[in-house]
Design a protein around this motif. Structure first.
Motif, PDB file in Angstrom:
ATOM      1  N   UNK A 183       0.837  -1.198   0.000  1.00  0.00           N
ATOM      2  CA  UNK A 183       0.000   0.000   0.000  1.00  0.00           C
ATOM      3  C   UNK A 183       0.872   1.248   0.000  1.00  0.00           C
ATOM      4  N   UNK A 184       0.411   2.256  -0.725  1.00  0.00           N
ATOM      5  CA  UNK A 184       1.057   3.572  -0.720  1.00  0.00           C
ATOM      6  C   UNK A 184      -0.026   4.629  -0.594  1.00  0.00           C
ATOM      7  N   UNK A 185       0.225   5.607   0.237  1.00  0.00           N
ATOM      8  CA  UNK A 185      -0.713   6.702   0.431  1.00  0.00           C
ATOM      9  C   UNK A 185      -0.069   8.010   0.010  1.00  0.00           C
ATOM     10  N   UNK A 186      -0.897   9.024  -0.173  1.00  0.00           N
ATOM     11  CA  UNK A 186      -0.424  10.260  -0.796  1.00  0.00           C
ATOM     12  C   UNK A 186       0.234  11.241   0.171  1.00  0.00           C
ATOM     13  N   UNK A 187       0.108  11.033   1.469  1.00  0.00           N
ATOM     14  CA  UNK A 187       0.534  12.050   2.426  1.00  0.00           C
ATOM     15  C   UNK A 187       2.015  12.416   2.363  1.00  0.00           C
ATOM     16  N   UNK A 188       2.935  11.455   2.277  1.00  0.00           N
ATOM     17  CA  UNK A 188       4.354  11.851   2.161  1.00  0.00           C
ATOM     18  C   UNK A 188       4.628  12.647   0.886  1.00  0.00           C
ATOM     19  N   UNK A 189       3.885  12.338  -0.180  1.00  0.00           N
ATOM     20  CA  UNK A 189       4.100  13.039  -1.449  1.00  0.00           C
ATOM     21  C   UNK A 189       3.627  14.491  -1.372  1.00  0.00           C
ATOM     22  N   UNK A 190       2.599  14.762  -0.571  1.00  0.00           N
ATOM     23  CA  UNK A 190       2.132  16.142  -0.432  1.00  0.00           C
ATOM     24  C   UNK A 190       3.264  17.021   0.089  1.00  0.00           C
ATOM     25  N   UNK A 191       3.952  16.542   1.099  1.00  0.00           N
ATOM     26  CA  UNK A 191       5.047  17.319   1.703  1.00  0.00           C
ATOM     27  C   UNK A 191       6.199  17.478   0.718  1.00  0.00           C
ATOM     28  N   UNK A 192       6.564  16.385   0.043  1.00  0.00           N
ATOM     29  CA  UNK A 192       7.697  16.430  -0.876  1.00  0.00           C
ATOM     30  C   UNK A 192       7.408  17.327  -2.086  1.00  0.00           C
ATOM     31  N   UNK A 193       6.218  17.182  -2.658  1.00  0.00           N
ATOM     32  CA  UNK A 193       5.877  17.976  -3.838  1.00  0.00           C
ATOM     33  C   UNK A 193       5.734  19.447  -3.470  1.00  0.00           C
ATOM     34  N   UNK A 194       5.169  19.738  -2.302  1.00  0.00           N
ATOM     35  CA  UNK A 194       5.035  21.127  -1.857  1.00  0.00           C
ATOM     36  C   UNK A 194       6.407  21.783  -1.720  1.00  0.00           C
ATOM     37  N   UNK A 195       7.361  21.038  -1.205  1.00  0.00           N
ATOM     38  CA  UNK A 195       8.727  21.572  -1.106  1.00  0.00           C
ATOM     39  C   UNK A 195       9.332  21.772  -2.489  1.00  0.00           C
ATOM     40  N   UNK A 196       9.075  20.818  -3.371  1.00  0.00           N
ATOM     41  CA  UNK A 196       9.617  20.909  -4.734  1.00  0.00           C
ATOM     42  C   UNK A 196       9.073  22.147  -5.448  1.00  0.00           C
ATOM     43  N   UNK A 197       7.809  22.480  -5.201  1.00  0.00           N
ATOM     44  CA  UNK A 197       7.189  23.636  -5.846  1.00  0.00           C
ATOM     45  C   UNK A 197       7.423  24.932  -5.069  1.00  0.00           C
ATOM     46  N   UNK A 198       8.071  24.825  -3.910  1.00  0.00           N
ATOM     47  CA  UNK A 198       8.283  25.996  -3.036  1.00  0.00           C
ATOM     48  C   UNK A 198       6.946  26.649  -2.677  1.00  0.00           C
ATOM     49  N   UNK A 199       5.964  25.810  -2.371  1.00  0.00           N
ATOM     50  CA  UNK A 199       4.627  26.305  -2.044  1.00  0.00           C
ATOM     51  C   UNK A 199       4.628  26.986  -0.685  1.00  0.00           C
ATOM     52  N   UNK A 200       3.821  28.025  -0.507  1.00  0.00           N
ATOM     53  CA  UNK A 200       3.687  28.664   0.805  1.00  0.00           C
ATOM     54  C   UNK A 200       3.172  27.666   1.841  1.00  0.00           C
ATOM     55  N   UNK A 201       3.487  27.914   3.086  1.00  0.00           N
ATOM     56  CA  UNK A 201       3.107  26.996   4.161  1.00  0.00           C
ATOM     57  C   UNK A 201       1.606  26.797   4.219  1.00  0.00           C
ATOM     58  N   UNK A 202       0.845  27.886   4.029  1.00  0.00           N
ATOM     59  CA  UNK A 202      -0.611  27.777   4.122  1.00  0.00           C
ATOM     60  C   UNK A 202      -1.173  26.891   3.006  1.00  0.00           C
ATOM     61  N   UNK A 203      -0.547  26.932   1.828  1.00  0.00           N
ATOM     62  CA  UNK A 203      -0.991  26.075   0.718  1.00  0.00           C
ATOM     63  C   UNK A 203      -0.662  24.621   1.020  1.00  0.00           C
ATOM     64  N   UNK A 204       0.532  24.375   1.565  1.00  0.00           N
ATOM     65  CA  UNK A 204       0.926  23.004   1.893  1.00  0.00           C
ATOM     66  C   UNK A 204       0.011  22.417   2.970  1.00  0.00           C
ATOM     67  N   UNK A 205      -0.339  23.219   3.973  1.00  0.00           N
ATOM     68  CA  UNK A 205      -1.219  22.720   5.032  1.00  0.00           C
ATOM     69  C   UNK A 205      -2.616  22.432   4.502  1.00  0.00           C
ATOM     70  N   UNK A 206      -3.130  23.324   3.668  1.00  0.00           N
ATOM     71  CA  UNK A 206      -4.449  23.095   3.088  1.00  0.00           C
ATOM     72  C   UNK A 206      -4.426  21.892   2.165  1.00  0.00           C
ATOM     73  N   UNK A 207      -3.338  21.710   1.425  1.00  0.00           N
ATOM     74  CA  UNK A 207      -3.215  20.551   0.529  1.00  0.00           C
ATOM     75  C   UNK A 207      -3.230  19.255   1.327  1.00  0.00           C
ATOM     76  N   UNK A 208      -2.586  19.267   2.482  1.00  0.00           N
ATOM     77  CA  UNK A 208      -2.572  18.050   3.311  1.00  0.00           C
ATOM     78  C   UNK A 208      -3.985  17.706   3.772  1.00  0.00           C
ATOM     79  N   UNK A 209      -4.739  18.730   4.177  1.00  0.00           N
ATOM     80  CA  UNK A 209      -6.111  18.487   4.610  1.00  0.00           C
ATOM     81  C   UNK A 209      -6.972  17.997   3.453  1.00  0.00           C
ATOM     82  N   UNK A 210      -6.747  18.538   2.276  1.00  0.00           N
ATOM     83  CA  UNK A 210      -7.498  18.081   1.104  1.00  0.00           C
ATOM     84  C   UNK A 210      -7.129  16.642   0.737  1.00  0.00           C
TER      85      UNK A 210
END
Length: 373
Positions: free
Chosen positions: A167-194
């Motif tokens: 099994x693989x889930x998306x949560x670790x990828x949210x953090x990694x991709x957000x860093x790769x895109x240099x996303x703002x913290x608020x976007x990364x947190x909202x993305x995790x909730x989504x």
């Protein structure tokens, strides 16, 4: 006489980790029966809320709750809604998830917590500080029947995943991709909730984890920028407006992240629809606020409504804009199959859960499993 001389029935079942939209539509319509789409969705959300409540009481990590929700969705692509009570299926899905995510619990432990969730009047009478019901005080016949039912549905669930515990889930990828895109913290947190909320839908059954993660970031950027003024961001971050604009068009990012823009648009519509449903149902609990939260946020008290970031009209305007500018969706077929429903013929589905003949469970799709033989 001729029937007795027939060779034993033999068949093979292949594990399909992801299903195409046409497969999901075909299987959903088949198992929905006389239920309406609204009734099916209501039962799906009730099951997910039940799993959230179970996970919160026990203290399961997010990965266990999310996998249980995913297993519940997969189960009812193969077995009719009318034949099962959603709490029974959800409980069996949670039991299988504890094995897959190495957070083991005995069936009796899960049943004890489920009684407290399902029958709050019993939990109110218990002296346990967390409201847990002492299962030894209940009718042993009822408890044993529920345990046997859980184990029976567990067997069916294992067949739907072909006993593949990978099994693989998306949560670790949210953090990694957000860093790769240099996303703002608020976007990364909202993305995790989504990404958490995406497991209330069939999205994780249709797209791999990295695509779900990128789709969650795309929706987070849309929600943070739509009808919002440009904000001053840190020099080392990319604004939500820029992220939303980049992911809305074809570009080099598709090859870099192995995703396509039409996939992100499909994920966006599903998540925005889910947010809209939440606004229509005030009792819906919000998703966790941080990755460390094991369950939904604590519900608001009487007279204190749960705060929402977006209103229904704004979400509707966003959907209209996406529809007006969306790209044409490509055709997705199963691996090695031209027919999108070829891997799920009616006679094959009917054999799940039966003891007739020999069934070989393969850990991958036909084109993958047969290539090494």
């Amino acid at each position: 006489m001729e029937n007795s001389q027939k060779a034993p029935l033999s068949s093979s079942k292949y594990h399909l980790p992801y299903l195409s939209p046409s497969e999901v539509l075909f299987l959903s319509e088949k198992q929905r029966g006389k239920f309406s789409i609204q009734q099916e969705e209501r039962q799906r959300q009730n099951a997910c809320s039940f799993l959230e409540a179970m996970g919160g009481r026990i203290g399961f990590p997010r990965k266990t709750i999310a996998m249980a929700q995913l297993l519940y969705h997969r189960f009812h692509l193969f077995f009719p809604l009318k034949d099962f009570i959603y709490t029974d299926v959800a409980l069996a899905a949670l039991f299988v998830s504890t094995k897959m995510q190495d957070t083991l619990k005995k069936p009796r432990d899960l049943l004890a917590v489920s009684y407290a969730v399902r029958f709050p009047e019993l939990a109110a009478k218990t002296k346990h500080p967390t409201g847990e019901i002492d299962i030894d005080t209940m009718d042993p016949t009822v408890v044993e029947q529920d345990r046997q039912k859980l184990l029976a549905i567990e067997r069916l669930l294992l067949e739907t995943i072909c006993f593949n515990f990978t099994s693989r889930l998306c949560f670790p990828y949210v953090i990694k991709v957000a860093k790769r895109l240099s996303a703002p913290k608020k976007v990364a947190q909202l993305a995790w909730r989504l990404a958490v909320d995406s497991h209330r839908t069939l999205i994780p059954l249709q797209y791999p984890p990295h695509t779900v993660a990128l789709g969650s970031i795309y929706v987070a950027a849309l929600l943070s920028s739509f009808e919002q003024p440009h904000e001053e961001e840190h020099p080392d971050t990319t604004s939500s407006h820029d992220i939303a604009q980049m992911l809305h068009e074809h570009g080099a990012w598709e090859a870099s992240f192995q995703c396509q823009v039409d996939d992100l648009e499909a994920i966006a519509h599903a998540l925005i629809d889910l947010l809209g449903q939440g606004l229509q149902n005030p009792a819906t609990k919000p998703s966790p606020r941080t990755p460390s939260s094991p369950s939904s946020a604590v519900p608001a008290g009487p007279g204190k409504p749960i705060s929402r970031q977006h209103d229904a009209d704004q979400l509707l305007r966003l959907k209209i804009q996406l529809r007006e500018t969306e790209h044409e969706a490509r055709t997705r077929n199963p691996v090695g199959q031209a027919d999108p429903t070829a891997g799920h013929r009616s006679d094959d589905i009917a054999m799940l859960g039966r003891n007739e003949g020999t069934v070989r469970f393969m850990f991958g799709p036909p084109g993958v499993s047969n290539s090494g033989s």
